[in-house]
Every structure is written in C-alpha cells, then in structure tokens.
Design a protein around this motif. Structure first.
Motif, PDB file in Angstrom:
ATOM      1  N   PRO A 158       0.827  -1.215   0.000  1.00 32.10           N
ATOM      2  CA  PRO A 158       0.000   0.000   0.000  1.00 32.10           C
ATOM      3  C   PRO A 158       0.859   1.263   0.000  1.00 32.10           C
ATOM      4  CG  PRO A 158      -0.795  -1.547   1.637  1.00 32.10           C
ATOM      5  CD  PRO A 158       0.473  -2.124   1.096  1.00 32.10           C
ATOM      6  N   GLN A 216      -4.834  -1.328  -1.370  1.00 30.14           N
ATOM      7  CA  GLN A 216      -4.727   0.046  -0.899  1.00 30.14           C
ATOM      8  C   GLN A 216      -5.826   0.327   0.122  1.00 30.14           C
ATOM      9  OE1 GLN A 216      -2.302   2.360  -1.483  1.00 30.14           O
ATOM     10  NE2 GLN A 216      -3.377   3.449   0.161  1.00 30.14           N
ATOM     11  N   TYR A 224     -10.461  -1.822   2.440  1.00 29.36           N
ATOM     12  CA  TYR A 224      -9.390  -2.217   1.527  1.00 29.36           C
ATOM     13  C   TYR A 224      -9.885  -2.373   0.095  1.00 29.36           C
ATOM     14  CZ  TYR A 224      -6.275  -3.276   5.441  1.00 29.36           C
ATOM     15  OH  TYR A 224      -5.470  -3.187   6.531  1.00 29.36           O
TER      16      TYR A 224
END
Lengths: 715, 313
Positions: free
Chosen positions: B35, B65, B86
C-alpha cells in the motif's frame, strides 16, 4: 440473390444503447449500398450484450455496368485538343476511339467508356470499415496496444471480432475481407460467454442464428423479452401471484443477458411494512428485478424475479441465494431510512434546507420554500383552497428532500413527503399537495384536482418561472436546463384542465416581490421606471406563456393564428378566458357569417392601408353621422347604424365574458358590410364624403377588435 | 490450490483472499506493490495507477490500498459501511486483449465458480473529478452483487491515455462477505483460523471505526485541516516549480513529479476530511474539487516529462 451477414462482436455493450445501435447499423449499411446503386430486398438488425448483427437479403452479385459515349473533337483538330480528349476518356491512342459523322459538324471522334459494375463484395469491403470507424455510439472509447497511436479505432467497448459473409443460398458464401485497426473480418463467432464460449464457423444468416441458439445465445432482443415475460408470468402464476409489469425494466434486462433464465427469490415479510413504491424502486434500480403482487389484494408479495444469464449446474440455487442477500441488504437500508425519517417531523427539516442551494442566484431551497408558501397563500382563494392549508402544504412540500430515503432515491421525492406528512397527521389535502405539487410533469401527466394541490403546484411553477426570468436564464433553442417550458405548460394545464381563472399578471407581480432587490431587477428610484421595466418583464414572460399555449392548443387541434389574434389584444392574462375566446372565434369563423365578415374586414383594412398611406394620415376619428345622413347612400347609413349597435353589444358581451354573444353581435355586421362594398364607392369625388367613408371602415376595424385582432387571422 | 491450507482459503479467510489475488496477478506479470504510505480515498490515487497510467511505457501492477472515506464512517454500527476499507487494485497498461478473461480467471481463483454463479458486466462509466480522469467500463456483478469495477482509462489528469490502461478494483470486504457468507463486515474471519486462534474483522478494525468516526465527524481540527490543505497546495506548486527543467540545460526532464504528487494526494484527503466535518458549503465544494484537479493536472504534466512518463534518460 445473395445475402449479406455481418456481426460485430465486442465486450459488453450497455443495455440502453443496443437497440439503437442495431438500427443505426442497418441504416448506415443499407444507405451506403443504395447510394452506390445497390438495391436489396430486405434487411434486419439484431443486438445482444456482446454483438450487433445485420443481415441484408437479396443483394446483387455486382453493380450495374455503365456504358457511356463521349463525343470528342473533330477529326483533324489540333493535337492539344486530341490529347485532352484521350486523357479525359482514359484512352491511350486514337485507335481506341470511333469516328462518327454528322451533317453539320462533319467527322468527329467518339470514345466508348465502359465501366463494368463492381463486385458487391468489393464495395462492401470498402463501405464497412468506414461505417465501423465512424459508428455513432453515444460514448466511445479506445483500448489496447493500438491506443498508443492517435486516431486508433473507437468503439463502445473493445471490439473483438468481425464476421462478414456474402453469397447465395445455394453455394458456400465467401468472406467479405476487410480489416479495421488490426481486426480482420472472417466467418467465426462465439457463443455464450460461460455456457458455450467456443468459436463457431458460420456460413450465412440461416445457419448463424440457429448456431447461436445452440450456443445459448438468443439473437433477437424482442424474443429475449418475450421469453423473460413469459417465464416471469409463469413463475408468478405458479405461486398464485401476478407480475408487476415494467416495460422499461424488461427492455433493460433483455439487454443484460444472451440466454435469459428467470428465477424467483423472496425476502422477509417484515419488509412489506415499507411503502410498496420504495420496495419496487429499490429492487428495480439496484437489482434490476421485477416485483410481484397478490392479485386479490393488489398488495406486493415478498417475492421478486431476477433474470440471470446462466443455466446453472445447481439449478440456480446459488444465484437466488446471492440475489436474496443483496435484496435483503438493500431492503434493510430502506427500512432503516423509512424508520429513521419518521423520527423527525417534516417542519423540523426546514432548517436543513438552508444548506441546499437551489440555484446560485436564486438562493437556497429554504428561501424558495418561503417564496412558494407566500405565493400559494395568495393563490389559494382564487383556486378555491383554504389559504392556511395551502401555505402549510407549500412549507412542507420540499422537506422530504433532506430525508434519508429521498437522498438515496431522488425519484421518490414528493411521494415520501406525502407518506411522512400522512404519518405525522397532516390534513389529507396537505399530504396530497406535498406529492402533487410537482405535477403535471409533462403533457400527459395527470393534473391534480385538489384545490390545495393546485395552489401549491401553481405557486411552485410560477416562482420558478419568475425567478429564472428575473436572473435572465431563459430557455434558448433546444436548451432548457431548468425545464421552464415544462413549468409553463404545467401552469397552463393546471388552469385549463381545472378551469381555474387567475390574472397571471397579478400573481407574477406578487411572485416578483422577493426578487425586487436581486441584482437582475435593479432598484430604480422612480416609480415609473419600475413599472415600465415590470411591464416589459411581464410582456416577455407572457409571450413565453403564449408560445407554450400555442404549442399546447395546436396539439389539441386549435389554430395558432387565432391564439395570436386574441393575444394581440391589450391586457390578456387570463389563460382560461383567452382559450374560451379562441374557441368562440374559431366557431364563428367556421360559419358563413364569420367567413364573410372576415372577408369584409380584410377589404376594409386593405383600402384603409392604401388610402392612409396615400394621404399620409389616419382616419381614426369617429365617422360624422351628419355627413352620412345628409350625403350618404342608404347602404352606408345602414352600416353606420349597424356598427354603432354591434360595437356596443360586442363590447358588453365581452365584458360579461359571453364570447358567443360577442360573435353573434359581430355576425349582424355581415349583411350591411357586404351591401356597403356592393353599392358604395369609398373613394368618392367629394373629399369630405371620402374621408367619412374611410372613417366608417375604420369603425369596422375597431368593432372587430373587441373580440380579436383580425389582422392576425390567416387563411 | 489443493495444497493450500484451509486457513488460506478465500472462502473463509480475508487475508487468504488478498493473498490469492496477489498470487494470481503476480502470475500475470504484475509487480505486487505494498500500500502507498499516505491516506487516500481510493486505490486509483496511488501513483502506481494515476501517474503510471500516463505516458507510453508498459506497466503492470497489483496492490492492496487502504481507502479512507471519512464521510462513510458509521461509528462501527452499520454492517456494510466503513470509513477505512481495503481495495485490491490491478492496473495493466496497455490492457491486454483478454483482460475480461483474466478478470474472470481471478474470480475462479478465489473460488467463484462460473458454472453456478451469474457473472455480469453492467455499464458503469467511471469519472474522478478530482483527478481529472474518466474511463468506460462496467460494474462486475456476481449474483446481483457488485464485486468489482472494471475500467478502461481514457483520460487521467486531463491527459489522454496512450495507450489505454485497464484498471480493476475489487472491494475486498464486500467480496469476502459474500465468499464467507456473513451478513456483517465485522463478522469476517480475518485470518481463517478457528477457535482461539480466529481473528475477526471486528477485532482488528471495530475500535478504529468508532474512533475515526468520532474524529471525522466531530473532532478533526478544521482550522488545521484548512491550513494543511493550503500548505499542501502551495508545496505541490513549489515542488513542481523546483523540478521544472532548467533553461539552457540539455536535460529536459522534470525532477520532482512524485514528491509534488504526494502533496496533491494530501490536499485531496484534507478536503475529504473537511467535507465530512460539514464545513465546506455546496458552492465552495466545487471550487475545492477544482483546486485539487488543477494540482493533479500539473502533476500529470510533470510526470510526462520524467523517465517514468516516457522521456528518454
């Protein structure tokens, strides 16, 4: 005669674009063929989520041969002329030309140019890539490695393959070979994405459609619709239920599947406490599913129908389970909104409207509600509503905009307000007006009849029109972003259908009050300045109403020139009376008296125009009755007497709103007018007599103006 | 897949789902990134998507991410909404011709059998006003539920994508809820274990949802946020200016596109927080979005002058 088969195979095409695209494809290809002289017997286009298909039946194998004779120069002409002729005719030497002779010209050269018709396949190979490259998708995109270069192919979603064959029924057709941005045409298509994804080799339409059917693709959208509808009704019937039909949804789901399989799911009965419109909207908008009702009670059932694109190996159990989960989650949200919304009274939501801008220059929704409430209260007495109820309804009318439910489903505005108003014990007319004040939404939408609804609906629309007029945001051409034409039509229909009379000018003036300080209506120190500007403002807005009224009446079969003829008179702002007058005028002109009087009027008006121009003066004064009596002919005496009586009678009748009576009064002029023109010479030698006769004609013009401006009448 | 231990099965393990997707896309030649270390509203903001989508160079990446949507906080009380969740993001530039098949392959990999599940591609045009980006594609439905977004980027930061990148976004929590058959995000089995060793999504994130909802809606220091917005905007401009190729230099490359873009991401998040606090009026809202878009466009222009953006070293 050979047939063409074309298929453009792509990734999923948006449902709403499929039908139109198939029609466009058919039109573009057939037009291009006809333009090049290729006629055909028939054409049909189809669409599925992944393909557009076209078959054109009965095309010629090749185009017409063209033979053309071109005359050239005389034998023995200068070399330059000979060379020019050869070049123009595409010849290499004079041996290829013929020599003909003519008694006048003598001997001269003639070239025979023969153009054999081109093979249809060659023409198709030329036309089709161009059509693919310039296809009129509402929105198109680039993709893949080719998109690195400017000018790469655009399609609605990536175009994957092209199938194109051409040939007669009896032989193996040939592939029409062309290439579009690296995609080479062939004779291969593919079946259903999951059920039969393999390549299928195809010859012509006759084996293409059945092959697709075997590969679980129903090519024809209308057949898919029929299948869905039929299966849906069957499934409903088996449960003792009835399908709530929805043509828009049916069209959409038929564009989301190549092989429709209808399945039934259910939800917890507890959700049926939510208003049925909410359940239907949620399930329709988010899940694209149909709802069902109990035919005995008309109430919604706790079942829904989904259309899947799969013959599932478990009979659809998993699919139904998944859809039920989502429907459950959606209905839980809706139930939550429904219950939460009821905790806050509509009037307590008004504060929140202060945070919502209606239009940058027209303030917040809160300010708008204040204006509508004030106007509705003023309008109430004239439409037969209780002013207090109208004001209350107007105040609550927009409160549902800040409820959770309308936030989620904007299309439920008004309806939710009505539910919440009813639940909090509002007067039934108030609750109804909260929903109905948006109406009528178009030329065929229902017009509310409850006087409270009418008052608020009128106030809402008049405020909108006056507001946007005040900031100079009027519709232009095809642009009408604030739906002002619809608002004006709404006012017209509310008044005409409800037979309500209002002096529009008075209420426009009241509606304008809150805007007087706005910049678009600049403050003027002199009172005359304000009233002059207001006159212009009102005239402009009224002419907008007049245009809308014309469109409306024209649709109902009335003559637009008669509307003009009535609007041309001063101070016409009562739409119902205007329409009554137009109707009476129309009926009058249909009678023999009416038609003749119109002819007499025109004759009088023509003479006046010519003579007034010649003399450089007008003849507006009343005719001198002494001159008529002492020197006039009997016919002009009769006309003078008739005019005197008819004008007063017509005027009185108009004042009493008896338009038929006014027309009757005018009809009595027909005989004296005819006799006058028959026997009397207007341009008498005696100048005093002549002037007086012109004044008499002017009186006739004046008399007709009591009912309409006859100069605006056509035909 | 048969050798996979039960606790890695996407049908019972949230992290198993993530790891399976990572492995699948790694097989397709993607670099598996971690991420991005900044707060952002969607995986698209990651420079590996926004900036790498620009310019001619091929690029394949996949990553998880964390996405912050301050306004979506529900104090941990709504089973379907989170202010922090997420996204699994995949970008393939140029998009391969079989991207739809690759996507369907990823669904098979996580256990969605297309013999029993109804997968559909339903029109959905994607647009990000703050990034000056748009694309065409679909929401991907599985049995009536949206499980992914599938977009062919047409424009990013105001520039035409040449070539076009294909972007896939999986909403991981929602997908996992379906795979695990639970009705609340908080009931998800995070690590796929049983008994004492089982860790639920609630154990990992419930407290955070409660605290951040309080922060986002009630406490976040708006004066500071406004200041940080202005600071980020100014810094972005400053770094872009500083990175411009010098007059007379042979090197025409931009030298600071990435640090400048970080400030754009920051400004965007500050705006989202201010928006959640309800201190930005409707009219101001548009102008803030426009300001972030101007930054994004300027960063995109700078990126196109870097090596990553296609300028030869």
């Amino acid at each position: 005669m050979p047939d063409l088969l074309l298929e453009l195979f792509s990734e999923e095409i948006p449902a709403r674009m499929q039908r139109r695209a198939a029609e466009d494809l058919k039109k573009l290809v057939t037009d291009a063929l006809v333009e090049r002289g290729f006629l055909y017997e028939g054409a049909q286009a189809f669409s599925t989520p992944r393909r557009l298909a076209l078959t054109i039946m009965g095309l010629p194998v090749k185009g017409q041969d063209v033979r053309e004779e071109r005359k050239g120069p005389r034998v023995g002409s200068p070399d330059a002329a000979i060379q020019g002729f050869l070049k123009g005719a595409g010849l290499t030497s004079l041996d290829q030309a013929r020599i003909e002779s003519d008694p006048k010209k003598g001997e001269f050269y003639v070239a025979i140019i023969e153009k054999p018709g081109r093979a249809t396949t060659a023409v198709l190979a030329e036309i089709l890539p161009q059509i693919v490259k310039t296809f009129p998708w509402p929105k198109s995109m680039r993709w893949g490695a080719a998109s690195a270069e400017a000018g790469s192919l655009r399609w609605v979603r990536p175009l994957q393959s092209i199938l194109c064959t051409f040939g007669p029924e009896t032989e193996d057709p040939e592939i029409v070979r062309f290439e579009v941005d690296g995609i080479v045409s062939g004779d291969v298509t593919y079946g259903h994405r999951f059920l039969a994804p393999d390549a299928i080799r195809v010859k012509r339409f006759d084996d293409y459609a059945p092959a697709l059917e075997r590969a679980k693709v129903v090519l024809d959208a209308d057949r898919r619709k029929d299948m869905i509808l039929h299966d849906a009704k069957d499934l409903a019937f088996a449960q003792g239920l009835e399908l709530v039909e929805d043509e828009g949804l049916l069209e959409e789901v038929a564009g989301l599947v190549e092989w429709p399989v209808v399945l039934m799911g259910s939800f917890d009965e507890a959700f049926l406490g939510i208003p049925p419109e909410v359940i239907r909207t949620t399930i329709r908008a988010n899940q694209k599913c149909f709802v069902l009702r109990d035919p005995n009670t008309g109430k919604l059932a706790n079942k829904f129908l989904l259309t899947s694109n799969l013959i599932a190996s478990d009979g659809g159990k998993t699919i139904v389970g998944g859809n039920e989960r989502v429907v459950r989650a959606r209905l839980s949200d809706a139930k939550f909104f429904w219950e939460t919304d009821q905790k806050v009274k509509l009037e307590d939501r008004l504060e929140k409207l202060k945070t919502i801008v209606f239009h940058e220059k027209l303030g917040t929704q809160y300010e708008r509600v204040e204006r509508i409430a004030a106007l509705a209260k003023e309008l109430a007495p004239v439409v037969g509503a209780d002013p207090a109820l109208a004001e209350r309804a107007a105040r609550l009318a927009k409160a549902d905009l800040v409820t959770e439910m309308v936030g989620e489903f904007p299309e439920l505005q008004g309806l939710m307000g009505r539910y919440y108003a009813t639940l909090q014990g509002e007067h039934p007319s108030v609750a109804a007006a909260v929903e109905e004040h948006y109406k009528p939404l178009g030329p065929s939408d229902r017009v509310p009849t409850d006087p409270v609804s009418v008052a608020v609906a009128l106030a809402d629309k008049i405020d909108t029109l006056v507001g946007f007029w005040a900031i100079d945001e009027k519709p232009t051409g095809s642009k009408d972003p604030f739906a002002l034409r619809r608002a004006a039509l709404g006012v017209i229909r509310l008044l005409l259908v409800g037979e309500k009379r209002i002096n529009l000018r008075r209420y426009v003036s009241i509606a304008l009050n809150p805007y007087r300080s706005a910049s678009a209506v600049p403050a003027d120190t002199s009172m005359t300045g304000i009233s002059q500007r207001e006159d212009a403002f009102f005239e402009d807005l009224l002419s907008f109403f007049a245009d809308r009224l014309k469109v409306y009446l024209r649709d109902q079969g009335a003559r637009h020139d008669l509307i003009d003829a009535v609007f041309a008179l001063e101070g016409q702002d009562d739409l119902l009376m205007i329409v009554r007058r137009v109707e009476a005028l129309g009926r009058f002109l249909d009678t023999e008296d009416g038609a003749n009087l119109l002819a007499g009027y025109r004759r009088a008006a023509n003479i006046l125009r010519i003579e007034e121009k010649k003399d450089g003066r007008t003849y507006d004064e009343a005719p001198d009755l002494h001159i008529v009596n002492d020197h006039g002919q009997i016919e002009e005496k009769a006309l003078a007497v008739a005019l005197h009586g008819a004008k007063d009678e017509a005027r009185n009748a108009v004042a009493a709103e008896d338009f038929e009576g006014a027309m009757r009064a005018l009809s009595r002029l027909r005989q004296p007018v005819d006799a006058f023109f028959d026997k009397v010479t207007v341009n008498a030698e005696d100048p005093a007599l002549r002037a007086n006769r012109l004044r008499l004609l002017n009186s006739l013009r004046e008399a007709t103006r009591t009912v309409a401006d006859f100069s605006r009448i056509e035909g | 897949m048969t050798s996979e231990p039960a606790h890695m099965n996407p049908a019972r393990s949230f992290q198993g789902l993530i790891l399976t997707l990572q492995r699948y896309w790694a097989e397709q030649g993607c670099v598996i990134l971690q991420p991005y270390d900044m707060e952002m509203g969607a995986g698209t903001f990651h420079p590996a998507t926004t900036l790498r989508a620009l310019g001619p160079k091929p690029w394949r990446a996949a990553y998880v991410q964390p996405s912050r949507r301050p306004k979506d906080g529900r104090y941990g009380e709504n089973p379907n909404r989170l202010q922090h969740y997420y996204q699994f993001q995949v970008i393939l530039k140029p998009n391969p011709p079989n991207l739809q098949e690759l996507y369907l392959g990823s669904l098979e990999a996580i256990g969605i059998d297309t013999a029993v599940h109804d997968i559909r591609f339903v029109e959905d045009d994607w647009e990000s006003p703050t990034l000056g980006a748009w694309g065409l594609g679909w929401e991907c439905w599985c049995d009536g539920m949206e499980v992914s977004q599938f977009t062919y980027f047409q424009q990013v930061a105001g520039f035409e994508c040449a070539p076009v990148a294909g972007e896939l976004t999986y909403g991981l929590e929602r997908l996992a809820m379906y795979l695990q058959g639970v009705e609340s995000i908080y009931d998800l089995n995070f690590n796929g274990q049983d008994g004492d060793r089982k860790v639920t999504y609630a154990q990992v994130f419930l407290q955070a949802e409660q605290e951040y909802s309080r922060h986002n809606f009630e406490v976040a220091d708006t004066e500071m946020l406004f200041r940080h917005f202005r600071d980020a905007e100014a810094a972005c401009r400053k770094y872009l200016e500083a990175g411009e190729p010098k007059d007379g230099s042979n090197d025409s490359r931009h030298l600071m596109a990435l640090p400048a873009y970080d400030q754009c991401i920051k400004a965007s998040h500050m705006f989202n927080l201010l928006d959640a606090r309800g201190v930005i009026s409707v009219t101001e809202r548009q102008s803030y979005i426009l300001r972030v878009r101007e930054l994004a466009k300027a960063c995109g222009a700078a990126w196109l002058k870097t090596e990553g953006g296609g300028v030869a070293a």
